[in-house]
Scaffold this motif. Structure first.
Motif, PDB file in Angstrom:
ATOM      1  N   VAL A   1       0.365   9.460  -2.604  1.00 27.93           N
ATOM      2  CA  VAL A   1       1.086   8.502  -3.925  1.00 27.93           C
ATOM      3  C   VAL A   1       1.407   9.760  -4.874  1.00 27.93           C
ATOM      4  O   VAL A   1       0.609  10.465  -5.176  1.00 27.93           O
ATOM      5  CB  VAL A   1       0.140   7.727  -4.414  1.00 27.93           C
ATOM      6  CG1 VAL A   1       0.907   7.014  -5.521  1.00 27.93           C
ATOM      7  CG2 VAL A   1       0.159   6.614  -3.387  1.00 27.93           C
ATOM      8  N   ILE A   2       2.560   9.823  -5.478  1.00 30.07           N
ATOM      9  CA  ILE A   2       2.881  10.552  -6.442  1.00 30.07           C
ATOM     10  C   ILE A   2       2.716  10.231  -7.892  1.00 30.07           C
ATOM     11  O   ILE A   2       3.088   9.329  -8.083  1.00 30.07           O
ATOM     12  CB  ILE A   2       4.348  11.419  -6.340  1.00 30.07           C
ATOM     13  CG1 ILE A   2       4.683  11.903  -4.767  1.00 30.07           C
ATOM     14  CG2 ILE A   2       4.715  12.466  -7.164  1.00 30.07           C
ATOM     15  CD1 ILE A   2       5.942  12.302  -4.408  1.00 30.07           C
ATOM     16  N   SER A   3       1.895  10.822  -8.574  1.00 28.90           N
ATOM     17  CA  SER A   3       1.662  10.372 -10.060  1.00 28.90           C
ATOM     18  C   SER A   3       2.742  10.437 -10.855  1.00 28.90           C
ATOM     19  O   SER A   3       3.759  11.384 -10.727  1.00 28.90           O
ATOM     20  CB  SER A   3       0.499  11.267 -10.233  1.00 28.90           C
ATOM     21  OG  SER A   3       0.718  12.357 -10.811  1.00 28.90           O
TER      22      SER A   3
ATOM     23  N   GLU B   1       0.848  -1.124   0.057  1.00 29.21           N
ATOM     24  CA  GLU B   1       0.006   0.013   0.006  1.00 29.21           C
ATOM     25  C   GLU B   1       1.011   1.219  -0.010  1.00 29.21           C
ATOM     26  O   GLU B   1       0.177   2.282  -0.075  1.00 29.21           O
ATOM     27  CB  GLU B   1      -1.007   0.062   1.136  1.00 29.21           C
ATOM     28  CG  GLU B   1      -0.207   0.362   2.595  1.00 29.21           C
ATOM     29  CD  GLU B   1       0.685  -0.605   3.109  1.00 29.21           C
ATOM     30  OE1 GLU B   1       1.403  -0.416   4.107  1.00 29.21           O
ATOM     31  OE2 GLU B   1       0.910  -1.769   2.447  1.00 29.21           O
ATOM     32  N   ARG B   2       2.039   1.219   0.386  1.00 29.72           N
ATOM     33  CA  ARG B   2       3.155   2.305   0.285  1.00 29.72           C
ATOM     34  C   ARG B   2       3.740   2.525  -0.967  1.00 29.72           C
ATOM     35  O   ARG B   2       4.302   1.522  -1.484  1.00 29.72           O
ATOM     36  CB  ARG B   2       4.176   1.885   1.427  1.00 29.72           C
ATOM     37  CG  ARG B   2       4.992   3.210   1.851  1.00 29.72           C
ATOM     38  CD  ARG B   2       5.942   2.836   3.119  1.00 29.72           C
ATOM     39  NE  ARG B   2       5.059   2.597   4.139  1.00 29.72           N
ATOM     40  CZ  ARG B   2       5.535   2.210   5.239  1.00 29.72           C
ATOM     41  NH1 ARG B   2       6.727   1.886   5.235  1.00 29.72           N
ATOM     42  NH2 ARG B   2       4.896   2.396   6.243  1.00 29.72           N
ATOM     43  N   GLN B   3       3.835   3.646  -1.447  1.00 31.19           N
ATOM     44  CA  GLN B   3       4.722   4.108  -2.547  1.00 31.19           C
ATOM     45  C   GLN B   3       6.246   4.250  -1.961  1.00 31.19           C
ATOM     46  O   GLN B   3       6.485   5.023  -1.192  1.00 31.19           O
ATOM     47  CB  GLN B   3       4.238   5.291  -3.556  1.00 31.19           C
ATOM     48  CG  GLN B   3       4.881   5.770  -4.516  1.00 31.19           C
ATOM     49  CD  GLN B   3       4.352   6.642  -5.312  1.00 31.19           C
ATOM     50  OE1 GLN B   3       4.057   7.932  -4.402  1.00 31.19           O
ATOM     51  NE2 GLN B   3       4.331   6.973  -6.585  1.00 31.19           N
ATOM     52  N   PHE B   4       6.945   3.438  -2.751  1.00 31.04           N
ATOM     53  CA  PHE B   4       8.409   3.613  -2.430  1.00 31.04           C
ATOM     54  C   PHE B   4       9.163   4.415  -3.708  1.00 31.04           C
ATOM     55  O   PHE B   4       9.211   4.198  -4.819  1.00 31.04           O
ATOM     56  CB  PHE B   4       9.073   2.422  -2.481  1.00 31.04           C
ATOM     57  CG  PHE B   4       8.616   1.612  -1.361  1.00 31.04           C
ATOM     58  CD1 PHE B   4       9.718   1.509  -0.107  1.00 31.04           C
ATOM     59  CD2 PHE B   4       7.542   0.987  -1.039  1.00 31.04           C
ATOM     60  CE1 PHE B   4       9.402   0.546   1.098  1.00 31.04           C
ATOM     61  CE2 PHE B   4       7.072   0.171   0.133  1.00 31.04           C
ATOM     62  CZ  PHE B   4       8.085   0.181   0.943  1.00 31.04           C
ATOM     63  N   ILE B   5       9.570   5.550  -3.339  1.00 31.03           N
ATOM     64  CA  ILE B   5      10.207   6.669  -4.065  1.00 31.03           C
ATOM     65  C   ILE B   5      11.906   6.102  -4.002  1.00 31.03           C
ATOM     66  O   ILE B   5      12.292   6.729  -2.838  1.00 31.03           O
ATOM     67  CB  ILE B   5       9.770   7.904  -4.193  1.00 31.03           C
ATOM     68  CG1 ILE B   5       8.400   8.053  -4.329  1.00 31.03           C
ATOM     69  CG2 ILE B   5      10.642   8.746  -5.181  1.00 31.03           C
ATOM     70  CD1 ILE B   5       7.853   9.303  -4.355  1.00 31.03           C
ATOM     71  N   ILE B   6      12.590   5.521  -4.854  1.00 28.12           N
ATOM     72  CA  ILE B   6      13.934   5.242  -4.544  1.00 28.12           C
ATOM     73  C   ILE B   6      14.865   6.110  -5.625  1.00 28.12           C
ATOM     74  O   ILE B   6      14.616   6.285  -6.773  1.00 28.12           O
ATOM     75  CB  ILE B   6      14.330   3.812  -5.213  1.00 28.12           C
ATOM     76  CG1 ILE B   6      13.096   3.038  -4.187  1.00 28.12           C
ATOM     77  CG2 ILE B   6      15.474   3.512  -4.656  1.00 28.12           C
ATOM     78  CD1 ILE B   6      12.877   1.745  -4.820  1.00 28.12           C
TER      79      ILE B   6
ATOM     80  N   LEU C   1      13.405  -3.243  -8.927  1.00 30.86           N
ATOM     81  CA  LEU C   1      12.170  -2.570  -8.111  1.00 30.86           C
ATOM     82  C   LEU C   1      11.248  -1.757  -8.696  1.00 30.86           C
ATOM     83  O   LEU C   1      10.072  -1.541  -8.247  1.00 30.86           O
ATOM     84  CB  LEU C   1      13.030  -1.726  -7.003  1.00 30.86           C
ATOM     85  CG  LEU C   1      14.051  -2.701  -6.104  1.00 30.86           C
ATOM     86  CD1 LEU C   1      14.594  -1.590  -5.257  1.00 30.86           C
ATOM     87  CD2 LEU C   1      13.319  -3.836  -5.573  1.00 30.86           C
ATOM     88  N   SER C   2      11.457  -1.282 -10.013  1.00 30.24           N
ATOM     89  CA  SER C   2      10.766  -0.365 -10.541  1.00 30.24           C
ATOM     90  C   SER C   2       9.563  -1.360 -11.362  1.00 30.24           C
ATOM     91  O   SER C   2       8.570  -0.934 -11.806  1.00 30.24           O
ATOM     92  CB  SER C   2      11.361   0.353 -11.728  1.00 30.24           C
ATOM     93  OG  SER C   2      11.930  -0.461 -12.703  1.00 30.24           O
ATOM     94  N   ASP C   3       9.522  -2.509 -11.241  1.00 29.47           N
ATOM     95  CA  ASP C   3       8.756  -3.576 -11.905  1.00 29.47           C
ATOM     96  C   ASP C   3       7.561  -3.738 -10.872  1.00 29.47           C
ATOM     97  O   ASP C   3       6.600  -3.820 -11.171  1.00 29.47           O
ATOM     98  CB  ASP C   3       9.420  -4.840 -12.013  1.00 29.47           C
ATOM     99  CG  ASP C   3       9.903  -5.026 -13.541  1.00 29.47           C
ATOM    100  OD1 ASP C   3       9.675  -4.149 -14.090  1.00 29.47           O
ATOM    101  OD2 ASP C   3      10.749  -5.904 -13.699  1.00 29.47           O
ATOM    102  N   TYR C   4       7.991  -3.472  -9.581  1.00 33.55           N
ATOM    103  CA  TYR C   4       6.738  -3.269  -8.433  1.00 33.55           C
ATOM    104  C   TYR C   4       5.669  -2.287  -8.760  1.00 33.55           C
ATOM    105  O   TYR C   4       6.356  -1.003  -8.927  1.00 33.55           O
ATOM    106  CB  TYR C   4       7.189  -3.237  -7.172  1.00 33.55           C
ATOM    107  CG  TYR C   4       8.064  -4.529  -6.685  1.00 33.55           C
ATOM    108  CD1 TYR C   4       7.127  -5.821  -6.116  1.00 33.55           C
ATOM    109  CD2 TYR C   4       9.352  -4.858  -7.030  1.00 33.55           C
ATOM    110  CE1 TYR C   4       7.839  -6.837  -5.459  1.00 33.55           C
ATOM    111  CE2 TYR C   4       9.886  -5.929  -6.686  1.00 33.55           C
ATOM    112  CZ  TYR C   4       9.167  -6.795  -6.080  1.00 33.55           C
ATOM    113  OH  TYR C   4       9.856  -7.983  -5.619  1.00 33.55           O
ATOM    114  N   PRO C   5       4.670  -2.444  -8.573  1.00 29.02           N
ATOM    115  CA  PRO C   5       3.646  -1.293  -8.894  1.00 29.02           C
ATOM    116  C   PRO C   5       3.647  -0.190  -7.803  1.00 29.02           C
ATOM    117  O   PRO C   5       3.382   0.783  -8.198  1.00 29.02           O
ATOM    118  CB  PRO C   5       2.057  -2.011  -8.728  1.00 29.02           C
ATOM    119  CG  PRO C   5       2.331  -3.317  -8.308  1.00 29.02           C
ATOM    120  CD  PRO C   5       3.673  -3.727  -8.344  1.00 29.02           C
ATOM    121  N   ASN C   6       4.251  -0.547  -6.787  1.00 27.77           N
ATOM    122  CA  ASN C   6       4.557   0.521  -5.662  1.00 27.77           C
ATOM    123  C   ASN C   6       5.957   1.177  -5.854  1.00 27.77           C
ATOM    124  O   ASN C   6       6.261   1.605  -4.635  1.00 27.77           O
ATOM    125  CB  ASN C   6       4.326   0.071  -4.326  1.00 27.77           C
ATOM    126  CG  ASN C   6       4.757  -1.016  -3.996  1.00 27.77           C
ATOM    127  OD1 ASN C   6       5.731  -1.929  -4.646  1.00 27.77           O
ATOM    128  ND2 ASN C   6       5.030  -1.136  -2.584  1.00 27.77           N
ATOM    129  N   GLY C   7       6.522   0.796  -6.784  1.00 30.71           N
ATOM    130  CA  GLY C   7       8.054   1.185  -6.789  1.00 30.71           C
ATOM    131  C   GLY C   7       8.379   2.288  -7.876  1.00 30.71           C
ATOM    132  O   GLY C   7       7.843   2.093  -9.050  1.00 30.71           O
TER     133      GLY C   7
END
Length: 138
Positions: free
Chosen positions: A106-108, A58-63, A79-85
């Motif tokens: 969540v940032i669009s 449920e958490r967006q991870f901005i790496i 990690l960018s393949d994950y919907p929250n990454g």
């Protein structure tokens, strides 16, 4: 809710976090940092981040990594393949500050693109025009 992660070569990530704490105060306390130093591997901390991403879908991870095409960003690509990454390269203080101060859960993709464009505007060559002063100007 979003989780901000900065991963860099050397101790640069901690420097970004300290600068963000100076500018934005306690908001920056939750930023996670990872440093690639001798004896550590980017794939090791990538695995730790991946574990957190799976545990918190449920958490967006901005790496944000430092160099496009370098070992850290390359290790994080999956990690960018994950919907929250969301994986960004070329982190600078302007971009990190925008991500931190964004108030949304969540940032669009559109807003991220705008943030990148704005952060790029901060990269400029600064030069003063040389003025010729005449005696009468004194």
């Amino acid at each position: 809710m979003k989780q901000i992660i900065i991963a860099t070569h050397g101790e640069l990530a901690q420097g970004f976090k300290h600068a963000l704490e100076l500018i934005a105060g306690s908001m920056a306390k939750e930023i996670m940092t990872y440093s690639l130093v001798p004896g550590k591997s980017a794939t090791d901390f990538m695995a730790e981040i991946e574990k957190n991403m799976v545990a918190h879908p449920e958490r967006q991870f901005i790496i944000m990594g430092d160099l496009y095409g370098a070992s850290i960003v390359n290790a994080m690509i999956r990690l960018s393949d994950y919907p929250n990454g969301v994986l960004l390269s070329g982190v600078n203080l302007g971009l990190a500050l925008q991500v931190l101060l964004d108030g949304s859960e969540v940032i669009s993709d559109e807003v991220i693109s705008e943030m990148i464009a704005e952060a790029q505007q901060g990269i400029r060559r600064i030069a003063l025009d040389h003025l010729v002063l005449e005696d009468e100007d004194f």
